[in-house]
Design a protein around this motif. Structure first.
Motif, short mmCIF file in Angstrom:
data_model
loop_
_atom_site.label_atom_id
_atom_site.label_comp_id
_atom_site.label_asym_id
_atom_site.label_seq_id
_atom_site.Cartn_x
_atom_site.Cartn_y
_atom_site.Cartn_z
N LEU A 124 0.86 -1.19 0.00
CA LEU A 124 0.00 0.00 0.00
C LEU A 124 0.89 1.23 0.00
N THR B 161 1.01 5.24 0.41
CA THR B 161 0.30 6.41 0.94
C THR B 161 1.05 7.66 0.53
N ALA C 209 -3.75 9.97 -0.34
CA ALA C 209 -4.07 9.09 -1.46
C ALA C 209 -3.43 7.73 -1.19
N ARG D 1 -3.04 3.81 -2.35
CA ARG D 1 -3.17 3.00 -3.56
C ARG D 1 -2.60 1.61 -3.35
N GLN D 2 -3.40 0.62 -3.73
CA GLN D 2 -2.95 -0.76 -3.75
C GLN D 2 -2.48 -1.15 -5.14
N ASP D 3 -3.25 -0.81 -6.15
CA ASP D 3 -2.85 -0.96 -7.55
C ASP D 3 -3.70 -0.01 -8.36
N ARG D 4 -3.65 -0.14 -9.69
CA ARG D 4 -4.33 0.82 -10.55
C ARG D 4 -5.84 0.82 -10.35
N TRP E 245 -7.82 1.98 -5.06
CA TRP E 245 -7.27 3.17 -4.42
C TRP E 245 -8.40 3.94 -3.72
N ALA F 183 -12.30 0.40 -5.84
CA ALA F 183 -11.66 -0.82 -5.37
C ALA F 183 -12.64 -1.97 -5.47
N VAL G 139 -8.07 -2.32 0.23
CA VAL G 139 -8.45 -0.91 0.15
C VAL G 139 -9.94 -0.73 0.43
#
Length: 729
Positions: free
Chosen positions: A571, A573, A582, A584-587, A590, A607, A613
């Motif tokens: 993750l 941040t 913001a 984000r785990q992947d595209r 988030w 997500a 997320v």
């Protein structure tokens, strides 16, 4: 992943971003979409006529070179999406006119290039002219260019129709409406064949069914009006211009207004109006090529945006100003805001007294809050548990604080206080202060003590600013405080709806604070108290560091088998420019957490349901600064995490909040690895696929969320942050 693989992936991402900005999004914008996949489908349509498509590619390539030069030369931004879209349309119109003319290639290239540059110039002019009116430039520049070309070269359209072998439009009765509809979709892309219409319909439906539904409603409405005109012996050739009906319906029903039942009504009106304008243009321009341009769409759009944005037809909050988001997302965002804060523009007022206060008169109450002054609250101290009215403590002389951020505009300070049991009907509000809030409304605080007002007109005030003391002046028979929002700064102006914000609600049986409310309406008998930030929790929420966290996941019960042997989860941040988090785990996974005036609040999410997320978002949808052990509250979350377009059709529901679900939250004080921390437990109030029965996140200093436990019917899933690497941003 080694350095070479990372570099290769970055290059692929950069190349895709370039294609999206330079070529795909401009094509999608022609059909009011904002998706590279729609743009890709529309390029497939364009390449049915390779010459036109190649000219379009070259035009956008030149535009991109100019954009890069402009950015480097002026350090400004490149060309916007409407500018690129109009340049593409102008290039298509120019090539459609000049390619069949059998002129030398150099002459043809110069004419097409001049057309593209003129389209850009008119886009700049249109953007400046409509900027203050919040109206989009869209197709007006292209209409001006095409109108000029068709007027200067009146015989060119006939030659182009033969050169590109366009079929004639013949409606053939109601049964042929399907083919007419599909062919009309392709006209705007100079490709009037059913296959083109099928491709356009498919990519638009896959991206946004709301847009297609509104467009079809507009098209059918326009077709019906056109058939009525034909039946009345009006010589209307409506089929070739009926793409105007679709664009008008889509724009008014989904793109620039929130897509709901009201939006479908707007779409029907837009299609009908576009049909009338198209018929009028054919008569005025004697059925020349000019009468088949998207001018009816442009006129209908501007008329609709001006008329339908205001009462009695529409509401300002239903108007979508930023043309970018998928229409379905715009509706969810509107409903999400209204579920949390009420209708757009509803003032949020703080409780103006410290400690517990009881609402002794609310909205539309039986005493004096009636008619034009019905939106008002009166505050007194609550009666002790088990007591009666005679035991109610007096609020006389207690400090009154500003309920909003703003500027004082009016003050009254010399009205004598009344003896108990009598009232001064000559002065309704007695000693009062009127504040113009920073967000535009006016707020009156009245019945204060004579000579106690401590602010002056023009003075800036905040929530900690003392305005005066509780008194008994004006139309008041006993000491209390009056509060209302009003339409204007004059004392006695009609009141307007408002909500109290950031307050505790006390239980009726114990008079003990157990529930926090971000905003809400209160009524007679409710006991509330202004929420005060918890000095132990607020630094945790406001002090989360940007960085990279490594998480592991384990399961118990059936969840262990479902998880398998998955690897760690990363993750990221980051702090945005406006100070939001913001994560984000992947595209495709988030969220964005904002530090609001009253706490940490989720304000954007994408997500899959059940992802880390999504679970973190549920637990942190809102965490008030004032939370303490045992406090509970409620919030709303979007129902469809992934925002899949076809879910709009499956789950369509005209009711407000149909795409949302409520979640109950609770705060507990705990110790994590020997450090004081807080745990937030979230329990969904709706049984939806992919949602846990409950989930609990642990919040620790600097790192924020460090552990999450999700409980499902089949078992338990535990996420643990095993390492955290802080970064500057």
């Amino acid at each position: 992943m080694n350095a070479g693989e990372i570099l290769r992936d970055k290059r692929l991402v950069d190349a895709w971003a370039f294609l999206v900005e330079a070529y795909l999004n401009p094509a999608a914008a022609i059909c009011l979409a904002h998706s590279p996949w729609v743009g890709l489908g529309l390029w497939l349509v364009l390449f049915q006529q390779p010459l036109l498509a190649m000219v379009g590619v070259m035009a956008l390539s030149v535009i991109e070179l100019f954009s890069i030069w402009r950015q480097r030369r002026t350090a400004g931004s490149g060309f916007s999406l409407p500018e690129r879209a109009n340049a593409l349309l102008s290039a298509l119109a120019g090539s459609w006119i000049f390619l069949p003319a059998n002129q030398p290639p150099a002459v043809t290239a110069i004419m097409i290039a001049g057309t593209v540059m003129s389209g850009l110039l008119f886009t700049f002019l249109a953007k400046d002219l409509v900027a203050k009116s919040r109206l989009p430039a869209l197709v007006w520049p292209y209409c001006v260019i095409a109108f000029t070309l068709f007027t200067i070269f009146p015989d060119a359209p006939v030659r182009s129709l033969e050169y590109f072998q366009w079929p004639s439009f013949q409606t053939g009765g109601p049964l042929a409406l399907g083919e007419t509809f599909l062919r009309s979709l392709g006209v705007f892309l100079f490709s009037p064949w059913p296959l083109s219409g099928i491709v356009i319909f498919t990519v638009l439906m896959a991206w946004s069914p709301a847009l297609v539904l509104a467009g079809m409603a507009g098209w059918l409405s326009g077709a019906a009006v056109s058939w009525l005109l034909v039946m009345a012996s009006a010589p209307v050739l409506w089929a070739a211009t009926s793409y105007n009906f679709f664009l008008s319906g889509a724009a008014l029903g989904a793109v620039f207004f929130v897509p709901d039942l009201r939006g479908l009504f707007f779409a029907v009106i837009g299609g009908a109006l576009a049909a009338l304008i198209a018929a009028l243009m054919q008569v005025l321009f004697q059925y020349s090529a000019v009468s088949f341009l998207p001018i009816p769409f442009a006129i209908t759009l501007y008329f609709g945006l001006v008329v339908l944005s205001a009462a009695p037809f529409g509401r300002p909050e239903d108007r979508i100003v930023e043309w970018a988001a998928k229409p379905e997302h715009s509706r969810i965002a509107r409903d999400w805001l209204e579920a949390r804060w009420g209708a757009a523009g509803t003032p949020l007022l703080g409780v103006p007294l410290q400690g517990p206060v009881e609402i002794t008169q609310g909205f539309d109450d039986a005493l004096s809050h009636r008619g034009a002054w019905r939106h008002a609250l009166d505050f007194q101290r609550p009666v002790p548990k088990g007591g009666d009215e005679a035991l109610r403590p007096s609020a006389w002389g207690e400090p009154v604080f500003s309920p909003v951020l703003g500027k004082v505009v009016r003050v009254s300070n010399d009205v004598p206080d009344n003896p108990l049991g009598t009232a001064n009907f000559a002065d309704n509000w007695g000693n009062h202060v009127i504040v113009e809030a920073d967000k535009g409304c006016h707020v009156l605080v009245g019945h204060m003590m004579q000579n106690s007002v401590s602010v002056a007109p023009g003075q800036k005030v905040g929530y900690a600013t003392q305005l005066g003391l509780v008194g008994n002046s004006g139309r008041s028979t006993l000491p209390h405080l009056h509060l209302h929002a009003q339409k204007g700064e004059a004392a006695g102006a009609p009141t307007r709806d408002f909500r109290l914000a950031n307050y505790f609600s006390w239980a009726d049986d114990t008079l003990f604070t157990t529930q926090w409310c971000a905003s809400g309406h209160v009524g007679r008998g409710d006991v509330v108290v202004a929420a005060v930030a918890n000095p132990d929790l607020r630094p945790i929420l406001a002090g989360i560091l940007p960085g990279r966290g490594i998480w592991t996941v384990s399961g118990q019960g059936n969840e262990a088998a479902r998880l398998g042997s998955g690897g760690p989860i990363v993750l990221e941040t980051a702090l945005t420019e406006n100070g939001n988090y913001a994560i984000r785990q992947d595209r495709d996974a988030w969220m964005v957490l904002a530090l609001d005036f009253d706490g940490l609040r989720l304000n954007a999410l994408r997500a899959p349901a059940g992802s880390l997320v999504a679970l973190l978002a549920m637990c942190q949808s809102t965490v008030p600064f004032a939370a303490f052990a045992g406090l509970t509250w409620e919030d709303w979350l979007p129902r469809t995490y992934q925002g899949r377009a076809l879910d709009y059709l499956k789950d369509f529901d005209p009711r407000r909040n149909a795409q949302l679900f409520s979640v109950a939250l609770r705060c507990d004080a705990i110790t994590y690895n020997g450090i004081p921390a807080f745990a937030i437990t979230a329990t969904p109030q709706t049984d939806l696929p992919g949602l846990p029965q409950s989930c609990r996140v642990t919040l620790a200093p600097q790192r924020g969320a460090v552990e999450l436990v999700a409980r499902y019917e089949e078992g338990t899933r535990t996420y643990t942050q095993i390492s955290f690497e802080p970064r500057e941003r």
